[in-house]
Write a protein that holds these residues in place. Structure first.
Motif, PDB file in Angstrom:
ATOM      1  N   ALA A 195     -33.869   6.197  29.027  1.00  0.00           N
ATOM      2  CA  ALA A 195     -33.778   5.526  27.728  1.00  0.00           C
ATOM      3  C   ALA A 195     -35.177   5.201  27.230  1.00  0.00           C
ATOM      4  CB  ALA A 195     -32.958   4.248  27.848  1.00  0.00           C
ATOM      5  N   ASP A 196     -35.407   5.434  25.951  1.00  0.00           N
ATOM      6  CA  ASP A 196     -36.683   5.088  25.332  1.00  0.00           C
ATOM      7  C   ASP A 196     -36.575   3.703  24.723  1.00  0.00           C
ATOM      8  OD1 ASP A 196     -37.893   7.567  25.882  1.00  0.00           O
ATOM      9  OD2 ASP A 196     -36.940   8.453  24.128  1.00  0.00           O
ATOM     10  N   LEU A 197     -37.453   2.800  25.148  1.00  0.00           N
ATOM     11  CA  LEU A 197     -37.485   1.440  24.617  1.00  0.00           C
ATOM     12  C   LEU A 197     -38.883   1.148  24.102  1.00  0.00           C
ATOM     13  CD1 LEU A 197     -35.610  -0.446  27.487  1.00  0.00           C
ATOM     14  CD2 LEU A 197     -34.686   0.223  25.285  1.00  0.00           C
ATOM     15  N   PRO A 198     -39.003   0.325  23.074  1.00  0.00           N
ATOM     16  CA  PRO A 198     -40.327  -0.058  22.579  1.00  0.00           C
ATOM     17  C   PRO A 198     -41.126  -0.785  23.658  1.00  0.00           C
ATOM     18  CG  PRO A 198     -38.620  -0.686  21.002  1.00  0.00           C
ATOM     19  CD  PRO A 198     -37.925  -0.236  22.254  1.00  0.00           C
ATOM     20  N   ASP A 199     -42.430  -0.647  23.600  1.00  0.00           N
ATOM     21  CA  ASP A 199     -43.304  -1.263  24.613  1.00  0.00           C
ATOM     22  C   ASP A 199     -43.096  -2.772  24.708  1.00  0.00           C
ATOM     23  OD1 ASP A 199     -44.377   1.182  25.286  1.00  0.00           O
ATOM     24  OD2 ASP A 199     -46.125   0.970  23.969  1.00  0.00           O
ATOM     25  N   ASP A 200     -42.894  -3.428  23.565  1.00  0.00           N
ATOM     26  CA  ASP A 200     -42.663  -4.882  23.590  1.00  0.00           C
ATOM     27  C   ASP A 200     -41.395  -5.237  24.359  1.00  0.00           C
ATOM     28  OD1 ASP A 200     -44.949  -5.295  22.130  1.00  0.00           O
ATOM     29  OD2 ASP A 200     -43.913  -5.656  20.226  1.00  0.00           O
ATOM     30  N   ASP A 201     -40.361  -4.423  24.217  1.00  0.00           N
ATOM     31  CA  ASP A 201     -39.120  -4.681  24.947  1.00  0.00           C
ATOM     32  C   ASP A 201     -39.315  -4.473  26.445  1.00  0.00           C
ATOM     33  OD1 ASP A 201     -37.910  -5.266  22.555  1.00  0.00           O
ATOM     34  OD2 ASP A 201     -36.774  -3.395  22.433  1.00  0.00           O
ATOM     35  N   ILE A 202     -40.095  -3.472  26.811  1.00  0.00           N
ATOM     36  CA  ILE A 202     -40.378  -3.235  28.236  1.00  0.00           C
ATOM     37  C   ILE A 202     -41.146  -4.411  28.822  1.00  0.00           C
ATOM     38  CG2 ILE A 202     -41.650  -1.773  29.861  1.00  0.00           C
ATOM     39  CD1 ILE A 202     -39.073  -0.503  28.938  1.00  0.00           C
TER      40      ILE A 202
END
Length: 84
Positions: free
Chosen positions: A6-13
């Motif tokens: 899954a691709d998640l935004p860096d802030d979410d990671i």
């Protein structure tokens, strides 16, 4: 168990990694719990949250008139049901 990508935004990671570190758990474990909580919420609400959010939304509006009168007005040119 199935592994996914899954691709998640860096802030979410970053947020996810912070939560996992605070709890002493893996990122994957926190994600599994999040999906389980989301699923439980969706099942318990019966996917009808939109009904609850919209119920009574127009009740205090004085500028739109009576809904039944509006319906009767747009149907005045139709043949009565008994004539069909």
């Amino acid at each position: 168990m199935t592994r996914i990508l899954a691709d998640l935004p860096d802030d979410d990671i970053k947020w996810l990694d912070t939560r996992a570190a605070e709890q002493g758990r893996s990122r994957a474990s926190v994600l599994r719990d999040a999906v389980a909580a989301y699923k439980a919420q969706a099942v318990s609400s019966g996917n009808k949250d939109w009904i609850l959010r919209g119920a009574g939304y127009w009740k205090d509006r004085a500028d739109i008139g009576d809904g039944v009168e509006y319906q009767q007005g747009i149907r005045e040119d139709r043949r009565p049901y008994e004539d069909i």
